[in-house]
Write a protein that holds these residues in place. Structure first.
Motif, short mmCIF file in Angstrom:
data_model
loop_
_atom_site.label_atom_id
_atom_site.label_comp_id
_atom_site.label_asym_id
_atom_site.label_seq_id
_atom_site.Cartn_x
_atom_site.Cartn_y
_atom_site.Cartn_z
N ALA A 205 21.11 3.48 -25.58
CA ALA A 205 21.66 4.05 -24.34
C ALA A 205 22.52 5.27 -24.60
N THR A 206 22.84 5.52 -25.85
CA THR A 206 23.70 6.67 -26.23
C THR A 206 23.15 7.27 -27.52
N VAL A 207 22.01 7.96 -27.42
CA VAL A 207 21.31 8.34 -28.65
C VAL A 207 22.12 9.32 -29.52
N GLY A 208 22.92 10.18 -28.91
CA GLY A 208 23.73 11.14 -29.68
C GLY A 208 22.84 11.94 -30.62
N GLY A 209 23.19 11.97 -31.90
CA GLY A 209 22.36 12.70 -32.87
C GLY A 209 21.18 11.89 -33.35
N GLY A 210 21.06 10.65 -32.92
CA GLY A 210 19.90 9.83 -33.27
C GLY A 210 20.12 8.93 -34.48
N GLY A 211 21.37 8.81 -34.94
CA GLY A 211 21.66 8.02 -36.14
C GLY A 211 21.27 6.55 -36.01
N HIS A 212 21.79 5.88 -34.98
CA HIS A 212 21.43 4.46 -34.81
C HIS A 212 19.95 4.32 -34.47
N SER A 213 19.45 5.25 -33.66
CA SER A 213 18.03 5.18 -33.28
C SER A 213 17.15 5.18 -34.51
N ILE B 279 18.43 7.37 -24.55
CA ILE B 279 19.09 8.02 -23.41
C ILE B 279 20.30 8.80 -23.90
N ASP B 280 20.56 9.92 -23.32
CA ASP B 280 21.87 10.56 -23.45
C ASP B 280 22.08 11.46 -22.24
N GLN B 281 23.34 11.55 -21.82
CA GLN B 281 23.62 12.41 -20.68
C GLN B 281 23.87 13.85 -21.13
N ASP B 282 23.97 14.05 -22.44
CA ASP B 282 24.27 15.37 -22.96
C ASP B 282 22.99 16.02 -23.48
N HIS C 70 17.00 12.06 -20.24
CA HIS C 70 18.27 12.77 -20.01
C HIS C 70 18.95 12.16 -18.78
N SER C 71 19.88 11.27 -19.05
CA SER C 71 20.49 10.55 -17.92
C SER C 71 21.81 9.91 -18.34
N ASN C 72 22.65 9.67 -17.37
CA ASN C 72 23.79 8.80 -17.61
C ASN C 72 23.22 7.37 -17.66
N PHE C 73 23.70 6.54 -18.57
CA PHE C 73 23.14 5.18 -18.60
C PHE C 73 23.48 4.41 -17.34
N ALA C 74 24.49 4.88 -16.61
CA ALA C 74 24.86 4.18 -15.37
C ALA C 74 23.86 4.45 -14.25
N ALA D 179 24.60 0.46 -27.32
CA ALA D 179 25.40 1.54 -26.71
C ALA D 179 26.58 1.79 -27.64
N ASP D 180 26.65 3.00 -28.14
CA ASP D 180 27.73 3.43 -29.05
C ASP D 180 28.55 4.42 -28.23
N LEU D 181 29.64 3.92 -27.65
CA LEU D 181 30.28 4.61 -26.53
C LEU D 181 31.07 5.87 -26.93
N GLY D 182 31.41 6.62 -25.91
CA GLY D 182 32.33 7.76 -26.09
C GLY D 182 31.65 9.02 -26.53
N VAL D 183 32.46 9.88 -27.15
CA VAL D 183 31.93 11.17 -27.58
C VAL D 183 31.50 11.09 -29.04
N ARG E 68 33.14 17.97 -20.32
CA ARG E 68 32.01 17.30 -19.67
C ARG E 68 30.97 16.92 -20.72
N MET E 69 30.54 15.65 -20.73
CA MET E 69 29.43 15.30 -21.61
C MET E 69 28.13 15.77 -20.97
N ASP E 70 28.05 15.63 -19.67
CA ASP E 70 26.87 16.10 -18.95
C ASP E 70 27.23 17.43 -18.31
N ALA F 227 36.17 8.15 -41.04
CA ALA F 227 37.43 7.78 -40.40
C ALA F 227 37.22 7.27 -38.97
N ARG F 228 36.18 7.78 -38.33
CA ARG F 228 35.92 7.39 -36.95
C ARG F 228 35.64 5.88 -36.82
N SER F 229 35.14 5.29 -37.91
CA SER F 229 34.79 3.87 -37.84
C SER F 229 36.03 2.97 -37.76
C1 LIG Z 1 29.23 8.13 -30.21
S1 LIG Z 1 27.91 9.13 -29.70
C2 LIG Z 1 26.49 8.25 -30.20
C3 LIG Z 1 26.09 8.55 -31.61
C4 LIG Z 1 24.81 7.88 -32.02
N1 LIG Z 1 24.90 6.44 -31.99
C5 LIG Z 1 24.39 8.35 -33.40
O1 LIG Z 1 24.34 7.51 -34.31
O2 LIG Z 1 24.13 9.54 -33.56
C6 LIG Z 1 27.92 8.81 -28.01
C7 LIG Z 1 26.84 9.57 -27.25
O3 LIG Z 1 26.72 8.91 -26.01
C8 LIG Z 1 26.61 9.84 -25.00
N2 LIG Z 1 27.14 9.17 -23.81
C9 LIG Z 1 28.41 8.77 -23.60
N3 LIG Z 1 28.51 8.19 -22.40
C10 LIG Z 1 27.26 8.20 -21.86
C11 LIG Z 1 26.73 7.74 -20.63
N4 LIG Z 1 27.49 7.17 -19.69
N5 LIG Z 1 25.40 7.91 -20.41
C12 LIG Z 1 24.61 8.49 -21.34
N6 LIG Z 1 25.08 8.98 -22.50
C13 LIG Z 1 26.39 8.82 -22.77
C14 LIG Z 1 27.40 11.03 -25.46
O4 LIG Z 1 26.93 12.20 -24.85
C15 LIG Z 1 27.18 11.01 -26.96
O5 LIG Z 1 26.11 11.85 -27.32
#
Ligand SMILES: C[S@@+](CC[C@H](N)C(=O)[O-])C[C@H]1O[C@@H](n2cnc3c(N)ncnc32)[C@H](O)[C@@H]1O
Length: 390
Positions: A133-141, A156-159, A181-185, A199-203, A226-228, A376-378
């Motif tokens: 639900a928060t693909v970001g750079g695709g690490g967990h994916s 999914i990612d809103q950014d 490309h969507s907010n997971f909500a 879902a790996d929340l936040g920025v 803004r993330m989106d 450190a983020r962990s």
């Molecule tokens: C912590 S990063 C995820 C990193 C990812 N797990 C990885 O390993 O690369 C969080 C991502 O979630 C996205 N995000 C945060 N809240 C979101 C939401 N409500 N809907 C969709 N994407 C969201 C952010 O734009 C960001 O790219």
């Protein structure tokens, strides 16, 4: 780079001699402002003139070093002491959806947290269909796609920047990955579809490290957050248009900031505040010295609160926890990683109260020392997992 030596004075006594490496041009002013914001009150700084130090990075030219030093002296002596003026023209950012940020120029870097724990606990199996639900750079994916044969993934990612980066990073999996490309909500969760959801929340680190996105007071930039980037509300809108009482409330509620009222008052006095560093300086000037030189920067909590408000993060999380369980197949798992207590509380209660779920983690899973050393983020990551009942 050039090197500038100067002395920091506090209460009439020389506090310490410092050296600063300055990049050329406008960036030099940025560096100074960041340095001021990060560690001391500029009102107490007396620059003693530039002393180009030998052995600095980049083999600096002395002339350039002296020019920087002189401009720094003029800056501290002549420019208003706390406010960092940045003409808008200088800081026009590519931050709207028509001009997406150039990812070729700035790589998306983010280390996925709790990687082993996430993969083990999701129990990825061959041919399974998973949702990130928060693909970001695709690490967990990527970890999910590699954990078993023939795995399918919806990402999914809103950014938009994140999605572009993830598309590249996961390109080798071709049709097995579908990007949304969507907010997971607002995502329409298909019922009984996924074998696991993460879902790996936040920025991401990319957001914090990319000045143009305006998330961090470490970099001078427009107050955006803004993330989106398709949405219109920015952090500048909140800071400059909301009432003092509303600001104080969000700082208290979402930043757990004890000094919310005096900070809100100072912000209103100083408006308009258009940049990250101007806001950070206003906040630093509103708090007592003890707080100003504490363990974390005094603007940290306010920046967290603003980010939560601009992106409506807690409401989105509530919706995710409401909607996602029905998208799991029986036995499918949902794993949520949160980074602050407000989120973790919602995840804990949301998973526990869902009639469709059985919670698998009595206590949240946190990072081992080894991971914290490398990322450190962990340190503040908390992972909670639940399973869909039969
Ligand atoms: C912590 S990063 C995820 C990193 C990812 N797990 C990885 O390993 O690369 C969080 C991502 O979630 C996205 N995000 C945060 N809240 C979101 C939401 N409500 N809907 C969709 N994407 C969201 C952010 O734009 C960001 O790219």
């Amino acid at each position: 780079m050039v090197c500038l030596s100067y002395k920091v004075w506090r209460n009439g006594n020389r506090h310490r001699q410092r050296q600063l490496l300055l990049p050329r041009g406008d960036a030099a002013r940025t560096s100074l402002a960041t340095e001021r914001t990060a560690s001391f009150n500029p009102a107490t700084v007396r620059t003693t003139g530039g002393t180009p130090a030998s052995g600095c990075l980049g083999n600096p030219s002395n002339t350039l070093a002296q020019l920087c030093a002189i401009s720094a002296v003029l800056y501290y002596k002549l420019v208003q002491p706390l406010q960092y003026p940045m003409p808008n023209a200088q800081f026009k950012m590519k931050s709207d959806s028509q001009t997406p940020f150039n990812l070729e120029a700035s790589t998306f870097s983010h280390i996925p947290v709790l990687r082993r724990e996430v993969i083990e606990d999701l129990a990825v199996h061959p041919g399974g269909h998973y949702l990130d639900a928060t693909v970001g750079g695709g690490g967990h994916s990527r970890l999910i796609l590699e954990a078993a044969e023939n795995v399918y993934l919806t990402a999914i990612d809103q950014d938009e920047d994140a999605l572009i980066a993830a598309q590249k990073y996961l390109a080798e999996y071709g049709e097995r990955v579908q990007f949304v490309h969507s907010n997971f909500a607002t995502y329409k969760f298909p019922p009984s579809t996924f074998d696991g959801i993460i879902a790996d929340l936040g920025v991401s680190s990319y957001h914090l490290d990319t000045p143009e996105r305006g998330f961090s007071f470490r970099h001078a930039a427009n107050l955006d957050m803004r993330m989106d980037q398709r949405q219109s509300l920015t952090a500048a809108d909140v800071i400059n248009e909301w009432d003092e009482g509303e600001l104080a409330d969000i700082f208290f509620k979402y930043g757990e900031e004890r000094l919310s009222r005096r900070i809100a008052r100072r912000i209103v006095e100083r408006r308009p505040l258009l940049t990250t560093v101007a806001l950070a300086e206003a906040i630093a000037s509103a708090v007592p010295p003890k707080y100003r030189y504490g363990r974390i920067h005094p603007a940290t909590r306010v920046f967290q609160a603003l980010r939560i408000v601009v992106n409506d993060e807690l409401k989105s999380l509530e919706t995710l926890i409401e909607q996602a369980p029905n998208a799991l197949v029986p036995g499918g798992k949902i794993a949520i990683i949160s980074f602050h207590s407000l989120e973790d509380r919602l995840v804990k209660h949301g998973l526990r109260n869902s009639p469709l779920l059985r919670v698998l983690t009595k206590k949240p899973i946190t990072a081992q020392d080894e991971e914290i050393v490398n990322n450190a983020r962990s340190r503040s990551a908390k992972l909670r997992i639940a399973e869909r009942k039969e």
